[in-house]
Design an enzyme around this catalytic site. Structure first.
Site, short mmCIF file in Angstrom:
data_model
loop_
_atom_site.label_atom_id
_atom_site.label_comp_id
_atom_site.label_asym_id
_atom_site.label_seq_id
_atom_site.Cartn_x
_atom_site.Cartn_y
_atom_site.Cartn_z
CG HIS A 259 -0.68 4.36 8.85
ND1 HIS A 259 -0.51 5.70 9.07
CD2 HIS A 259 0.32 3.98 8.03
CE1 HIS A 259 0.56 6.11 8.41
NE2 HIS A 259 1.09 5.09 7.76
CD GLU B 83 2.25 4.72 11.27
OE1 GLU B 83 2.48 3.63 10.73
OE2 GLU B 83 2.75 5.78 10.85
C1 BG6 Z 1 4.48 4.81 7.71
C2 BG6 Z 1 5.82 4.29 7.27
O1 BG6 Z 1 3.85 3.84 8.49
O2 BG6 Z 1 3.66 5.04 6.55
C3 BG6 Z 1 6.47 5.29 6.31
O3 BG6 Z 1 6.64 4.10 8.40
C4 BG6 Z 1 5.52 5.59 5.15
O4 BG6 Z 1 7.69 4.74 5.83
C5 BG6 Z 1 4.18 6.03 5.70
O5 BG6 Z 1 6.10 6.59 4.34
C6 BG6 Z 1 3.14 6.37 4.64
O6 BG6 Z 1 2.97 5.32 3.76
P1 BG6 Z 1 1.98 5.46 2.54
O7 BG6 Z 1 2.08 4.18 1.78
O8 BG6 Z 1 0.62 5.71 3.10
O9 BG6 Z 1 2.48 6.65 1.73
#
Ligand code: BG6
Length: 301
Positions: free
Chosen positions: A164, A269
């Site tokens: 991510h 990501e």
């Molecule tokens: C992304 C998703 O990978 O991560 C989004 O596509 C999400 O939908 C984002 O809002 C952040 O997620 P988190 O759980 O770290 O707030």
């Protein structure tokens, strides 16, 4: 010293140039900083928690065994919080390993149910071994993940994987993400599937899309007015999530600061998230991304 370990972090500096370095938090084995020649490549929120109280908002959190939330209540993965348990677990630092590149420095981290977040392994009681290898060269950062379903495990291991990555950019409105023209896309906000027709992705509002089945030959680039800021190479990671929270979503995230930070980040990501991978006991899967320097390349799918 090219690799220094503290209680909570591991710092890898390039032997030829210490201003090229990576900092990894043992919590989540999250890369929280990656600098090339002193220049930071990754976005890290000023309010990111680095004390293990919640996943890090920025850097490269690791998503396993589920991307987002599994909505089928019959599926044991639905018991896990958004993005699984790897980013909420303290990983073991395994030390240095053999680099692939001549000028590389490589280190490894491991995660297994015994050391993973016990609150979460209680909810999803599966056996797994994760080995993360990070290799720094003067111009690249390779992140390789090996997922094994141990031979003595009693069940198949079903999972998603995703790096991510939060990339640091100058200005979201000057930024393009390229080379996804022709790819199948699922818009998570509109909940619609279509084929990407735009020559480049641009950002003027909240953006949350999953590009699927993108060939490994496609280099995804993050480009600012013709200058390539970041290039992503992928192996066994066919899906690409592109995300920017924009104004309202940023306001709702307590650990996202400053609130204008969305202007200086974009998530690209690389993962395997559109369908699950399944390993039988004794089987192994490997996925890899490399962040590197490349010339501006135009490719269509
Ligand atoms: C992304 C998703 O990978 O991560 C989004 O596509 C999400 O939908 C984002 O809002 C952040 O997620 P988190 O759980 O770290 O707030």
């Amino acid at each position: 010293m090219t690799v220094q370990e503290t209680e909570t972090k591991v710092l890898i500096s390039h032997p030829k140039d210490a201003s090229t370095q990576v900092t990894v938090l043992k919590y989540g084995a999250t890369v929280i900083s990656y600098k090339t020649k002193g220049i930071e490549n990754l976005f890290l929120s000023e309010a990111a928690k680095l004390d293990g109280s919640k996943p890090v908002r920025g850097g490269i959190p690791l998503v396993f065994p589920v991307f987002g939330k599994e909505t089928n209540p019959e599926d044991p993965l639905s018991k896990l919080p958004q993005h699984g348990l790897a980013r909420n677990s303290h990983w073991e630092f395994l030390g240095e390993s053999s680099p692939k590149e001549k000028d590389g420095v490589a280190v490894q981290f491991g995660l297994y149910p015994d050391i993973a977040n016990q609150e979460l392994t209680k909810l999803w009681d599966y056996d797994f071994t994760l080995i993360l290898t990070l290799e720094l060269t003067e111009t690249s950062l390779r992140t390789n993940i090996e997922v094994t379903n141990p031979l003595n495990s009693k069940r198949d291991l079903k999972f998603h994987w995703l790096f991510h990555s939060y990339f640091k950019i100058d200005d979201i409105e000057d930024t393009f993400v390229t080379n996804l023209t022709g790819a199948k896309v699922y818009d998570q906000l509109l909940q619609e599937n279509y084929v990407e027709r735009l020559p480049v992705l641009q950002f003027q509002e909240e953006f949350d899309k999953i590009y699927s089945n993108v060939s490994p030959n496609i280099l995804v680039q993050i480009v600012d007015r013709g200058e390539v800021l970041h290039t992503l190479k992928r192996t066994n990671l066919p899906d690409l999530v592109v995300w920017n929270p924009w104004v309202e979503k940023s306001k709702g995230m307590a650990d996202f600061e400053p609130k204008t930070g969305f202007k200086h980040m974009v998530c690209a990501e690389a993962g395997h998230v559109k369908s699950y991978l399944v390993l039988k006991p004794g089987e192994k899967w490997v996925g890899e991304q490399t962040l590197c320097e490349e010339k501006l390349t135009y490719q269509a799918i």
